[in-house]
Write an enzyme that holds these catalytic residues in place. Sequence first.
Site, PDB file in Angstrom:
ATOM      1  N   HIS A 206      76.555  78.895  21.217  1.00  0.00           N
ATOM      2  CA  HIS A 206      75.367  79.115  20.386  1.00  0.00           C
ATOM      3  C   HIS A 206      74.078  79.315  21.170  1.00  0.00           C
ATOM      4  CE1 HIS A 206      75.110  74.720  20.953  1.00  0.00           C
ATOM      5  NE2 HIS A 206      73.819  74.901  20.884  1.00  0.00           N
TER       6      HIS A 206
HETATM    7  C1  UD1 Z   1      69.270  74.537  17.530  1.00  0.00           C
HETATM    8  C2  UD1 Z   1      68.502  73.978  18.724  1.00  0.00           C
HETATM    9  C3  UD1 Z   1      69.427  73.881  19.924  1.00  0.00           C
HETATM   10  C4  UD1 Z   1      70.690  73.116  19.592  1.00  0.00           C
HETATM   11  C5  UD1 Z   1      71.356  73.714  18.374  1.00  0.00           C
HETATM   12  C6  UD1 Z   1      72.533  72.858  17.989  1.00  0.00           C
HETATM   13  C7  UD1 Z   1      66.106  74.533  18.915  1.00  0.00           C
HETATM   14  C8  UD1 Z   1      65.128  75.379  19.614  1.00  0.00           C
HETATM   15  N1  UD1 Z   1      67.400  74.869  19.086  1.00  0.00           N
HETATM   16  O1  UD1 Z   1      69.671  75.871  17.843  1.00  0.00           O
HETATM   17  O2  UD1 Z   1      68.752  73.207  20.972  1.00  0.00           O
HETATM   18  O3  UD1 Z   1      71.552  73.166  20.698  1.00  0.00           O
HETATM   19  O4  UD1 Z   1      70.411  73.737  17.284  1.00  0.00           O
HETATM   20  O5  UD1 Z   1      73.380  73.450  17.070  1.00  0.00           O
HETATM   21  O6  UD1 Z   1      65.735  73.601  18.246  1.00  0.00           O
HETATM   22  N2  UD1 Z   1      71.381  78.636  10.623  1.00  0.00           N
HETATM   23  C9  UD1 Z   1      72.110  78.643   9.464  1.00  0.00           C
HETATM   24  N3  UD1 Z   1      72.351  77.424   8.891  1.00  0.00           N
HETATM   25  C10 UD1 Z   1      71.886  76.254   9.373  1.00  0.00           C
HETATM   26  C11 UD1 Z   1      71.126  76.282  10.543  1.00  0.00           C
HETATM   27  C12 UD1 Z   1      70.884  77.490  11.158  1.00  0.00           C
HETATM   28  O7  UD1 Z   1      72.550  79.663   8.980  1.00  0.00           O
HETATM   29  O8  UD1 Z   1      72.145  75.187   8.785  1.00  0.00           O
HETATM   30  C13 UD1 Z   1      71.144  79.946  11.297  1.00  0.00           C
HETATM   31  C14 UD1 Z   1      69.839  80.635  10.890  1.00  0.00           C
HETATM   32  O9  UD1 Z   1      70.057  81.999  10.863  1.00  0.00           O
HETATM   33  C15 UD1 Z   1      68.920  80.295  12.039  1.00  0.00           C
HETATM   34  C16 UD1 Z   1      69.873  80.248  13.231  1.00  0.00           C
HETATM   35  O10 UD1 Z   1      71.092  79.734  12.713  1.00  0.00           O
HETATM   36  O11 UD1 Z   1      67.896  81.223  12.205  1.00  0.00           O
HETATM   37  C17 UD1 Z   1      69.385  79.392  14.354  1.00  0.00           C
HETATM   38  O12 UD1 Z   1      69.041  78.065  13.913  1.00  0.00           O
HETATM   39  P1  UD1 Z   1      67.959  77.201  14.739  1.00  0.00           P
HETATM   40  O13 UD1 Z   1      67.922  75.811  14.222  1.00  0.00           O
HETATM   41  O14 UD1 Z   1      66.657  77.925  14.841  1.00  0.00           O
HETATM   42  O15 UD1 Z   1      68.540  77.220  16.192  1.00  0.00           O
HETATM   43  P2  UD1 Z   1      70.011  76.890  16.706  1.00  0.00           P
HETATM   44  O16 UD1 Z   1      70.549  78.091  17.383  1.00  0.00           O
HETATM   45  O17 UD1 Z   1      70.797  76.280  15.609  1.00  0.00           O
HETATM   46  N1  UDP Z   2      80.344  69.545  16.820  1.00  0.00           N
HETATM   47  C1  UDP Z   2      80.972  69.355  15.585  1.00  0.00           C
HETATM   48  N2  UDP Z   2      81.548  70.434  14.999  1.00  0.00           N
HETATM   49  C2  UDP Z   2      81.539  71.682  15.534  1.00  0.00           C
HETATM   50  C3  UDP Z   2      80.900  71.853  16.793  1.00  0.00           C
HETATM   51  C4  UDP Z   2      80.303  70.774  17.399  1.00  0.00           C
HETATM   52  O1  UDP Z   2      81.009  68.241  15.080  1.00  0.00           O
HETATM   53  O2  UDP Z   2      82.066  72.613  14.927  1.00  0.00           O
HETATM   54  C5  UDP Z   2      79.666  68.396  17.445  1.00  0.00           C
HETATM   55  C6  UDP Z   2      80.073  68.046  18.856  1.00  0.00           C
HETATM   56  O3  UDP Z   2      81.167  67.165  18.858  1.00  0.00           O
HETATM   57  C7  UDP Z   2      78.817  67.370  19.402  1.00  0.00           C
HETATM   58  C8  UDP Z   2      77.708  68.116  18.717  1.00  0.00           C
HETATM   59  O4  UDP Z   2      78.294  68.753  17.590  1.00  0.00           O
HETATM   60  O5  UDP Z   2      78.798  66.002  19.003  1.00  0.00           O
HETATM   61  C9  UDP Z   2      77.076  69.126  19.628  1.00  0.00           C
HETATM   62  O6  UDP Z   2      76.179  69.897  18.914  1.00  0.00           O
HETATM   63  P1  UDP Z   2      75.775  71.371  19.341  1.00  0.00           P
HETATM   64  O7  UDP Z   2      76.789  71.927  20.271  1.00  0.00           O
HETATM   65  O8  UDP Z   2      75.480  72.098  18.079  1.00  0.00           O
HETATM   66  O9  UDP Z   2      74.377  71.143  20.066  1.00  0.00           O
HETATM   67  P2  UDP Z   2      73.928  70.852  21.568  1.00  0.00           P
HETATM   68  O10 UDP Z   2      74.614  69.618  22.021  1.00  0.00           O
HETATM   69  O11 UDP Z   2      74.232  72.064  22.377  1.00  0.00           O
HETATM   70  O12 UDP Z   2      72.446  70.677  21.464  1.00  0.00           O
END
Ligand code: UD1
Ligand code: UDP
Length: 374
Positions: A206
């Site tokens: 991601h």
């Molecule tokens: C965010 C965090 C990242 C973290 C990740 C974990 C920031 C800058 N980034 O990234 O550090 O590793 O979460 O998963 O805070 N979206 C959905 N449904 C949701 C949430 C998001 O469809 O419930 C989609 C939307 O199109 C959105 C995109 O995902 O624009 C990105 O979501 P966003 O929270 O901005 O960043 P992440 O890539 O999820």
């Molecule tokens: N995780 C989960 N389901 C998934 C993918 C990840 O429960 O389909 C959990 C994973 O075990 C960990 C956390 O989500 O505890 C990590 O989150 P993510 O990778 O979204 O964020 P990051 O750690 O990169 O910020």
Amino acid sequence: MIKILCVCGARPNFMKIAPLMRVFRETSNLSTLLVHTGQHYDEKMSKLFFDELNIPKPDVNLEVGSGSHAVQTAEVMKRFEPVVLNYKPDYVLVVGDVNSTIACGLVAVKLGVKLIHVEAGLRSFDRTMPEEINRILTDSISDLLFVTEQSGVDNLKYEGINSDKVHLVGNVMIDTLLANRQKAEQSDILEQLKVEKKKYAVITLHRPSNVDDLGNLEKILTAFEVIEKDLKLVFPIHPRTKKNIEGSVLQTRVSAMSNLILLEPVGYLDFLKLTANAAIVITDSGGIQEETTILGVPCMTLRENTERPITCTEGTNKLVHVETQDILKHYRETKANAFESKGKIPRYWDGKAAERIVKVITGHWEGLQKRKTD
Ligand code: UD1
Ligand code: UDP
């Protein structure tokens, strides 16, 4: 009574807040308010974790949703400020490095409320990563900084943060893993997906650098096209990645991979069962590098750097360049080692980090009360 306003907003925050909420609620002279910013909102990116990890229902949901960095951060700040003014906490506690972390941290300190940062000090030294900016800024304004690994202590010292504020306490994410490991074994996800233990890889992707940049995404998928001839690939796909693939020419190539099992994001217990029994995990997640270290499962992290270096020096993690041939080379090496990876458990990653944190907070608060009465 110590009043702590706890913040969570995105998926990796939920595993971190869960053990803290548990110990806070077990502490008699402490009361909490839990705020969910709504940064993540899909059922499978949010509510599922509250149910599985017994996190109390948030007292407030700011429902900010998605947006550009500026819009999302600003919206959290606008909506969070009245909550702080109304609750009047002694502390605001934020975890991790997402936009909600810095947004709520800034609001707290500008209102003169003490700020606690859990998972402080981690640095990738890559300022193109949005999280790196969030980490540096949050740490620089925090009053109590709880650190998971020694590199974090060293980074904060280098940045001139007073060492009295810094506490190496271990890893709350690992508190959650250890508390749920047995429960996760009950999951029937392997049967549902018809995969056998150690005969599949788990994939998560991601990071914007890997999935918004379609050139990099293509290099990764090209490697998967080769690996899937050898091993099943289980890929719970993040919504950011899903949207990027769906809108691109890569969609047909993904659909053509017959050994790739594409899933919606899965719940914590299913995911833990999947990773614990995988031959290898291929990821760009932060937290998953730590979880695979504890599980003793080889982890290939598709990044040039990591803010969690202990997972490479002591754990089972390996950084691999985002180049098709590098990914394949590392895959073949790991296979040649029968997907075995020996590591050791980092200091304090023992399931008791949240308990250490509550002790430090209580001591800090008592010190503040004493100073007030002196
Ligand atoms: C965010 C965090 C990242 C973290 C990740 C974990 C920031 C800058 N980034 O990234 O550090 O590793 O979460 O998963 O805070 N979206 C959905 N449904 C949701 C949430 C998001 O469809 O419930 C989609 C939307 O199109 C959105 C995109 O995902 O624009 C990105 O979501 P966003 O929270 O901005 O960043 P992440 O890539 O999820
Ligand atoms: N995780 C989960 N389901 C998934 C993918 C990840 O429960 O389909 C959990 C994973 O075990 C960990 C956390 O989500 O505890 C990590 O989150 P993510 O990778 O979204 O964020 P990051 O750690 O990169 O910020």
